[in-house]
Motif scaffolding. Structure first.
Motif, PDB file in Angstrom:
ATOM      1  N   ARG A  40     -80.600-121.463 -13.585  1.00 45.48           N
ATOM      2  CA  ARG A  40     -79.911-120.247 -14.004  1.00 45.48           C
ATOM      3  C   ARG A  40     -78.512-120.530 -14.549  1.00 45.48           C
ATOM      4  NH1 ARG A  40     -82.060-115.460 -12.419  1.00 45.48           N
ATOM      5  NH2 ARG A  40     -80.032-114.453 -12.509  1.00 45.48           N
ATOM      6  N   ALA A  41     -77.987-121.714 -14.235  1.00 43.79           N
ATOM      7  CA  ALA A  41     -76.633-122.030 -14.673  1.00 43.79           C
ATOM      8  C   ALA A  41     -76.604-122.246 -16.171  1.00 43.79           C
ATOM      9  CB  ALA A  41     -76.128-123.283 -13.950  1.00 43.79           C
ATOM     10  N   ALA A  76     -74.663-127.469  -7.835  1.00 38.04           N
ATOM     11  CA  ALA A  76     -76.025-127.402  -7.310  1.00 38.04           C
ATOM     12  C   ALA A  76     -76.719-128.754  -7.395  1.00 38.04           C
ATOM     13  CB  ALA A  76     -76.823-126.344  -8.071  1.00 38.04           C
ATOM     14  N   ALA A 109     -71.199-124.725 -11.985  1.00 39.13           N
ATOM     15  CA  ALA A 109     -72.254-124.311 -11.051  1.00 39.13           C
ATOM     16  C   ALA A 109     -73.439-125.266 -11.111  1.00 39.13           C
ATOM     17  CB  ALA A 109     -72.702-122.883 -11.377  1.00 39.13           C
ATOM     18  N   ARG A 123     -81.083-129.510 -17.552  1.00 41.24           N
ATOM     19  CA  ARG A 123     -81.877-128.513 -16.827  1.00 41.24           C
ATOM     20  C   ARG A 123     -83.245-129.054 -16.459  1.00 41.24           C
ATOM     21  NH1 ARG A 123     -82.036-122.795 -19.626  1.00 41.24           N
ATOM     22  NH2 ARG A 123     -83.218-122.386 -17.724  1.00 41.24           N
ATOM     23  N   VAL A 134     -83.626-124.319  -3.505  1.00 37.80           N
ATOM     24  CA  VAL A 134     -82.498-123.432  -3.811  1.00 37.80           C
ATOM     25  C   VAL A 134     -81.618-124.060  -4.894  1.00 37.80           C
ATOM     26  CG1 VAL A 134     -80.370-122.431  -2.893  1.00 37.80           C
ATOM     27  CG2 VAL A 134     -82.478-122.302  -1.564  1.00 37.80           C
ATOM     28  N   CYS A 135     -81.371-125.351  -4.773  1.00 41.60           N
ATOM     29  CA  CYS A 135     -80.544-126.047  -5.769  1.00 41.60           C
ATOM     30  C   CYS A 135     -81.205-126.020  -7.145  1.00 41.60           C
ATOM     31  CB  CYS A 135     -80.288-127.490  -5.335  1.00 41.60           C
ATOM     32  SG  CYS A 135     -79.224-127.630  -3.873  1.00 41.60           S
ATOM     33  N   VAL A 193     -80.661-122.650  -8.759  1.00 42.77           N
ATOM     34  CA  VAL A 193     -79.305-122.483  -9.274  1.00 42.77           C
ATOM     35  C   VAL A 193     -79.131-123.234 -10.586  1.00 42.77           C
ATOM     36  CG1 VAL A 193     -76.855-122.920  -8.838  1.00 42.77           C
ATOM     37  CG2 VAL A 193     -78.323-122.077  -7.000  1.00 42.77           C
ATOM     38  N   THR A 194     -79.637-124.478 -10.662  1.00 41.78           N
ATOM     39  CA  THR A 194     -79.473-125.255 -11.887  1.00 41.78           C
ATOM     40  C   THR A 194     -80.199-124.619 -13.055  1.00 41.78           C
ATOM     41  OG1 THR A 194     -81.384-126.692 -11.400  1.00 41.78           O
ATOM     42  CG2 THR A 194     -79.208-127.422 -10.620  1.00 41.78           C
TER      43      THR A 194
END
Length: 302
Positions: free
Chosen positions: A299-300, A141, A137, A255, A292-293, A296-297
């Motif tokens: 939270r991944a 992202a 994920a 991250r 948005v990307c 996601v990164t």
């Protein structure tokens, strides 16, 4: 609640607090970097590209010497120096020079968006260097964010890469190596000392570059030129990197690097407000995709 339960809760809260603090430090670093290209453009109103790069590094080096002396920092161990030289070559010498050369013919807005590929490059170099593998994920992202930035760049340049784009591409590669190596070193050394020693290691080269540049390039001192030089030396080359490496050490290079997806969009705003450049119509759409990307990164899981 028993003493054991209380201790367990404290142990669970500590990592979350460290992650939050690391994210804040990395985000502040990104915010400070977002002003680097406008500040560099200002410095070029009074200095040539070689003079601006040399003076930026030399002034940062002198500040770093004062800091290291003030905290009585011990010399890094022998095993640290190869990594420090990578940071020095990528973040102190290569990236500033190449981006400054690019900004002679490219707008700050365009240059900032090209450098938007830096987070993906940094994450890839860090994965190769450390052997840590982020999740699928995360990579999905990251690639989506980089693709959005790349598409924006190609639209703005009408699909025709320029010499400035070549400078910027090489700059992001050497900077990614410097970020990844600095993040690794920050797990063993204080982040402030990592960049301070890297800047000091480059001091002989930056001083020589400054002297030769001032002798060969015209100098037109002005408020904007001096303000831009001061910012790139004190913040872009030193203070911002202190915050950045603290963030890298706390939340990891992959991250933290993805927070930089927001940097080109922040620079676009500064280029409009400070330099009067035109804000492309596609910028807001790209901004939404990138944000948005980033979410996601962050939270991944690794």
């Amino acid at each position: 609640m028993t003493a054991q339960d209380s201790a367990t809760r404290q142990l669970a809260v500590a990592p979350r607090q460290a992650t939050a603090s690391g994210t804040v430090h990395a985000a502040l670093g990104v915010a400070s970097f977002s002003l680097t290209f406008p500040a560099t453009a200002w410095s070029l109103t009074g200095f040539g590209p070689w003079s601006a790069t040399g003076l930026r590094g030399a002034l940062a080096g002198l500040l770093a010497v004062l800091y290291l002396a003030a905290v009585r920092a011990p010399l890094p161990r022998r095993r640290h120096w190869p990594g420090l030289l990578v940071v020095s070559g990528g973040c102190v010498l290569g990236f500033p020079l190449l981006t400054t050369l690019a900004l002679r013919t490219s707008s700050t807005a365009h240059s900032a968006v090209v450098i938007g590929m830096l987070p993906l490059a940094t994450a890839a170099v860090a994965a190769l260097r450390t052997g840590r593998r982020p999740s699928g994920a995360f990579w999905a992202a990251s690639i989506a964010g980089a693709a959005a930035v790349l598409a924006f760049t190609l639209v703005q340049s009408h699909g025709r890469p320029t010499v400035a784009d070549l400078y910027l591409f090489v700059a992001l590669l050497v900077c990614a190596a410097g970020y990844a190596e600095g993040g690794r070193l920050s797990e063993d050394l204080p982040g402030a000392q990592v960049i301070a020693w890297a800047v000091v290691a480059a001091l002989p080269v930056t001083l020589l570059t400054a002297v030769l540049g001032l002798g060969a390039e015209p100098v037109r001192l002005g408020a904007k030129a001096l303000a831009g030089l001061a910012y790139t030396a004190a913040v872009s080359q030193l203070g911002g990197l202190v915050l950045w490496y603290r963030g890298l050490a706390a939340i990891g290079v992959p991250r933290a690097s993805q927070l930089q997806l927001a940097q080109p969009l922040l620079t676009l705003v500064w280029s409009v407000l400070l330099l009067g450049e035109h804000l492309p119509a596609a910028a807001p759409v790209t901004a939404v995709v990138v944000l948005v990307c980033i979410a996601v990164t962050q939270r991944a899981r690794a």
